[in-house]
Design a protein around this motif. Structure first.
Motif, mmCIF file in Angstrom:
data_model
loop_
_atom_site.group_PDB
_atom_site.id
_atom_site.type_symbol
_atom_site.label_atom_id
_atom_site.label_comp_id
_atom_site.label_asym_id
_atom_site.label_seq_id
_atom_site.Cartn_x
_atom_site.Cartn_y
_atom_site.Cartn_z
ATOM 1 N N TYR A 71 1.611 59.171 27.719
ATOM 2 C CA TYR A 71 1.940 57.768 27.455
ATOM 3 C C TYR A 71 1.683 57.470 25.988
ATOM 4 N N ALA A 72 2.282 56.396 25.526
ATOM 5 C CA ALA A 72 2.030 55.877 24.189
ATOM 6 C C ALA A 72 2.107 54.358 24.249
ATOM 7 N N THR A 74 2.316 50.903 21.877
ATOM 8 C CA THR A 74 2.511 50.262 20.581
ATOM 9 C C THR A 74 1.969 48.851 20.751
ATOM 10 N N VAL A 75 0.869 48.548 20.070
ATOM 11 C CA VAL A 75 0.196 47.269 20.270
ATOM 12 C C VAL A 75 0.902 46.141 19.526
ATOM 13 N N GLY A 76 1.475 46.441 18.354
ATOM 14 C CA GLY A 76 2.092 45.370 17.578
ATOM 15 C C GLY A 76 1.039 44.369 17.163
ATOM 16 N N GLY A 77 1.269 43.098 17.390
ATOM 17 C CA GLY A 77 0.302 42.062 17.028
ATOM 18 C C GLY A 77 -0.577 41.621 18.182
ATOM 19 N N ALA A 78 -0.578 42.393 19.282
ATOM 20 C CA ALA A 78 -1.346 41.996 20.465
ATOM 21 C C ALA A 78 -2.848 42.032 20.176
ATOM 22 N N PRO A 79 -3.620 41.279 20.932
ATOM 23 C CA PRO A 79 -5.073 41.287 20.744
ATOM 24 C C PRO A 79 -5.647 42.691 20.922
ATOM 25 N N VAL A 80 -6.665 43.009 20.141
ATOM 26 C CA VAL A 80 -7.281 44.334 20.170
ATOM 27 C C VAL A 80 -7.862 44.652 21.550
ATOM 28 N N SER A 81 -8.253 43.646 22.305
ATOM 29 C CA SER A 81 -8.909 43.885 23.593
ATOM 30 C C SER A 81 -8.022 44.576 24.622
ATOM 31 N N VAL A 82 -6.716 44.681 24.368
ATOM 32 C CA VAL A 82 -5.845 45.351 25.337
ATOM 33 C C VAL A 82 -5.555 46.797 24.964
ATOM 34 N N VAL A 83 -6.220 47.318 23.942
ATOM 35 C CA VAL A 83 -6.035 48.707 23.543
ATOM 36 C C VAL A 83 -6.616 49.605 24.629
ATOM 37 N N ASN A 85 -7.056 53.111 24.499
ATOM 38 C CA ASN A 85 -8.033 53.960 23.832
ATOM 39 C C ASN A 85 -7.736 53.906 22.340
ATOM 40 N N PRO A 86 -8.657 54.392 21.516
ATOM 41 C CA PRO A 86 -8.453 54.245 20.067
ATOM 42 C C PRO A 86 -7.140 54.822 19.538
ATOM 43 N N SER A 87 -6.628 55.892 20.133
ATOM 44 C CA SER A 87 -5.383 56.477 19.624
ATOM 45 C C SER A 87 -4.143 55.891 20.293
ATOM 46 N N ASN A 88 -4.319 55.134 21.386
ATOM 47 C CA ASN A 88 -3.209 54.519 22.122
ATOM 48 C C ASN A 88 -2.175 55.516 22.616
ATOM 49 N N THR A 107 -11.787 61.495 31.108
ATOM 50 C CA THR A 107 -12.287 61.409 29.738
ATOM 51 C C THR A 107 -13.164 60.168 29.587
ATOM 52 N N ALA A 108 -13.797 60.047 28.438
ATOM 53 C CA ALA A 108 -14.610 58.855 28.158
ATOM 54 C C ALA A 108 -13.752 57.599 28.094
ATOM 55 N N ASN A 109 -12.454 57.759 27.872
ATOM 56 C CA ASN A 109 -11.534 56.621 27.780
ATOM 57 C C ASN A 109 -10.816 56.317 29.090
#
Length: 148
Positions: A71-72, A74-83, A85-88, A107-109
């Motif tokens: 999966y991948a 793309t957060v765009g301008g969305a709030p950080v809280s919906v990430v 994992n760090p690499s998305n 995994t830890a994520n």
């Protein structure tokens, strides 16, 4: 003789109708959940604790689920809280009973979301933000439609 001719014609017609109706019809097998979910999704609406989130910018948020289990996001301008994992990006799978998507299992994520609606034209997922990220544990509902 006329009766014999009529009988032969009737039988010929009967056989022709039988052959036409016996021709194999195109059988479509229903898509699996993996096939249904595997596409690029864009956000159509986000709810936080049941209320529409008009403050967050989700216009460019995309979730790409691929059949190979990757999966991948793309957060765009969305709030950080919906990430996720760090690499998305990472691995995803369908949980038991086809009621969850599990991201980065083992995994830890690792992060699981509940599948609320899962059709060709709409994907709805629900999850809570863990207290380690937000002490109020808001519940998010993401409604997706296929990205064009």
């Amino acid at each position: 003789m006329k009766i014999l001719n009529k009988t032969i014609h009737f039988l010929a017609l009967f056989v022709a109708i039988g052959l036409l109706t016996a021709c194999p019809k195109k059988v479509t097998t229903p898509k699996t959940l993996l096939e249904i979910l595997s596409k690029n999704w864009k956000v159509s609406r986000v709810l936080i604790n049941g209320q529409v989130d008009n403050a967050g910018n989700y216009n460019n948020f995309r979730l790409l689920l691929q059949q190979n289990g990757t999966y991948a996001v793309t957060v765009g301008g969305a709030p950080v809280s919906v990430v996720i994992n760090p690499s998305n990006n990472g691995k995803w799978e369908i949980g038991s009973g086809e009621t969850q998507i599990i991201f980065d299992k083992g995994t830890a994520n690792e992060f699981a979301v509940t599948l609320v609606e899962k059709t060709e034209s709409k994907l709805t997922i629900r999850f809570k933000i863990p207290p380690s990220i937000n002490k109020t544990e808001p519940e998010y509902t993401f409604e997706f439609v296929p990205a064009t």
